[in-house]
Design an enzyme around this catalytic site. Structure first.
Site, PDB file in Angstrom:
ATOM      1  CG  HIS A  53      -3.852  10.298   1.309  1.00  0.00           C
ATOM      2  ND1 HIS A  53      -5.057  10.299   2.276  1.00  0.00           N
ATOM      3  CD2 HIS A  53      -3.173   9.250   1.761  1.00  0.00           C
ATOM      4  CE1 HIS A  53      -4.931   9.397   3.173  1.00  0.00           C
ATOM      5  NE2 HIS A  53      -3.725   8.676   2.759  1.00  0.00           N
ATOM      6  CG  ASN A  74      -1.882   1.006   1.432  1.00  0.00           C
ATOM      7  OD1 ASN A  74      -2.604   1.045   0.679  1.00  0.00           O
ATOM      8  ND2 ASN A  74      -1.836   1.767   2.580  1.00  0.00           N
TER       9      ASN A  74
HETATM   10  C1  XIL Z   1      -2.805   8.926   9.486  1.00  0.00           C
HETATM   11  C2  XIL Z   1      -4.150   9.047  10.262  1.00  0.00           C
HETATM   12  O1  XIL Z   1      -5.108   9.315   9.520  1.00  0.00           O
HETATM   13  C3  XIL Z   1      -3.741   9.958  11.576  1.00  0.00           C
HETATM   14  O2  XIL Z   1      -4.553   9.979  12.468  1.00  0.00           O
HETATM   15  C4  XIL Z   1      -2.321   9.750  12.106  1.00  0.00           C
HETATM   16  O3  XIL Z   1      -2.223  10.848  13.122  1.00  0.00           O
HETATM   17  C5  XIL Z   1      -1.063   9.807  11.054  1.00  0.00           C
HETATM   18  O4  XIL Z   1      -1.589   8.611  10.082  1.00  0.00           O
HETATM   19  N1  XIL Z   1      -0.995   6.964   5.229  1.00  0.00           N
HETATM   20  C6  XIL Z   1      -1.227   5.873   5.720  1.00  0.00           C
HETATM   21  C7  XIL Z   1      -2.286   6.276   6.906  1.00  0.00           C
HETATM   22  O5  XIL Z   1      -1.124   4.839   5.559  1.00  0.00           O
HETATM   23  O6  XIL Z   1      -1.800   5.307   7.856  1.00  0.00           O
HETATM   24  C8  XIL Z   1      -2.021   7.658   7.435  1.00  0.00           C
HETATM   25  O7  XIL Z   1      -2.928   7.825   8.429  1.00  0.00           O
HETATM   26  C9  XIL Z   1      -2.189   8.817   6.382  1.00  0.00           C
HETATM   27  C10 XIL Z   1      -0.953   8.564   5.514  1.00  0.00           C
END
Ligand code: XIL
Length: 387
Positions: A258, A222
């Protein structure tokens, strides 16, 4: 998913809903929907059979520093929507090392147990997240003075304990998260403790241990920034082929997703999913959100909301078009619990609902696209109104 082509109806849809934020309108007087249909007015209900529509379950991580109690156990309105809107749940932080394994000899399974039990009560599947990552590792691990043999044993024990505990109850595990450098020049050999201290071969071991502990779970790589065909996704494409050739149990490759409206939509998402599918892998969208730059105290513009809806829908369209892309997860669905404002200054509004759970155009566009894919539009006017 696959086998049906979807056409974005967002344009007509958006025209009708851009007045948000506002209360959800009551059905019009001439509403001819069958009784009870309104209750089924959810993403999950409209999704095709066997297409998992998921959310991250808010808790831990950045939430611990916010002025509200841990969301999932405490916010009943939120919790109800987790149960009704979605058919797949991902622990946002509750299965990460720092949360579930806070001391070397202490596991904290309670919150993850609660998510898995909730999912079963609500007929939902679960994506486990994550086992081998450079981030959100506990201090005892990162700062510990372990030999390579000890570290290897620590990882094996963790994977077998955590994966084994939920064996048969997790549909997909993100075994390796974000192991590739952003420019695709190689693995993260500096900031990832496992690769730094044990070498790249530890990744294959992690997949093998996870597979031993739960032979039914589909095991994924991932990452972010891999939505397009480019150096980083190419590096994964090669890595995965090598591992498959060696018989390593890798079953999937997933795009976090994202995204931001300040950048163009990533090109070639469908083609990129398809080439991994052609290797025999499942694919998934695992952490979709679409943030935007909005000055403090202001609301997004209609153009930003329309662009956001378009990005959400195009990602869904790409997944629906590819066989084996059967899991599509939003990284949270309500702005008030989103990680975005905490991690990206001046950005926010990244999810499909406003703080009060009012639906944004992006929500309506996703629902419409799912309905079109499943053929569940009961009558023509339905999906286009009072979303
Ligand atoms: C983020 C969470 O949403 C937050 O709550 C935490 O503080 C930091 O991590 N990539 C990932 C996720 O694989 O686990 C991350 O999640 C966002 C980016």
């Amino acid at each position: 998913m696959k086998r049906f082509s979807t056409t974005l109806l967002a344009a007509s849809l958006l025209t009708g809903v851009l007045a948000a934020p506002a209360a959800v309108a009551a059905p019009p007087a001439d509403d001819t929907r069958p009784p009870g249909l309104a209750k089924k007015d959810t993403l999950r209900w409209f999704a095709p059979e066997d297409f998992a529509i998921g959310t991250a379950v808010a808790g831990g991580g950045h939430h611990l520093d916010q002025p509200y109690p841990d969301p999932f156990p405490n916010d009943l309105e939120y919790r109800e929507l987790v149960g009704t809107e979605f058919s797949s749940l991902s622990p946002e932080n509750q299965a990460k090392w720092e949360f579930i394994h806070p001391q070397e000899d202490v596991y904290n399974f309670g919150p993850m147990d609660e998510i898995v039990e909730f999912a079963e009560e609500h007929g939902q599947v679960v994506r486990g997240h994550t086992l081998l990552w450079h981030s959100q590792n506990p201090a005892w691990l990162e700062e510990g003075d372990y030999t390579a043999d000890e570290l290897r044993e620590i990882l094996r024990e963790h994977i077998q304990t955590v994966v084994g505990r939920y064996a048969g109850r997790i549909q997909q595990w993100d075994v390796a998260n974000e192991v590739m450098l952003d420019n695709g020049s190689g693995l993260r050999t500096t900031d990832n403790i496992w690769i730094r201290k044990l070498g790249p071969g530890i990744i294959a071991d992690a997949f093998r241990w996870a597979h031993e502990a739960d032979p039914e779970a589909l095991l994924f790589f991932n990452d972010y920034g891999v939505e397009s065909i480019g150096p980083k996704s190419n590096a994964y494409y090669e890595l995965v082929q090598d591992l498959l050739a060696d018989g390593v149990p890798v079953h999937g490759f997933s795009f976090q997703g994202h995204l931001s409206t300040q950048y163009g939509f990533p090109g070639g998402v469908e083609e990129n999913l398809q080439r991994f599918a052609d290797l025999g892998l499942d694919t998934a969208i695992t952490e979709l959100d679409v943030r935007m730059v909005v000055p403090q105290g202001q609301q997004p513009t209609e153009a930003q909301l329309a662009q956001q809806a378009d990005y959400y829908t195009r990602m869904l369209d790409a997944c629906l078009a590819v066989e084996g892309c059967d899991s599509f997860t939003l990284w949270g669905f309500v702005d008030k619990y989103s990680w975005v404002p905490v991690f990206f200054p001046n950005q926010g509004f990244a999810t499909v609902m406003y703080d009060d759970f009012t639906r944004k155009p992006a929500y309506c566009a996703l629902q419409e696209t799912l309905a079109e894919a499943s053929g569940k539009i009961k009558h023509p006017a339905f999906a286009l109104r009072d979303c």
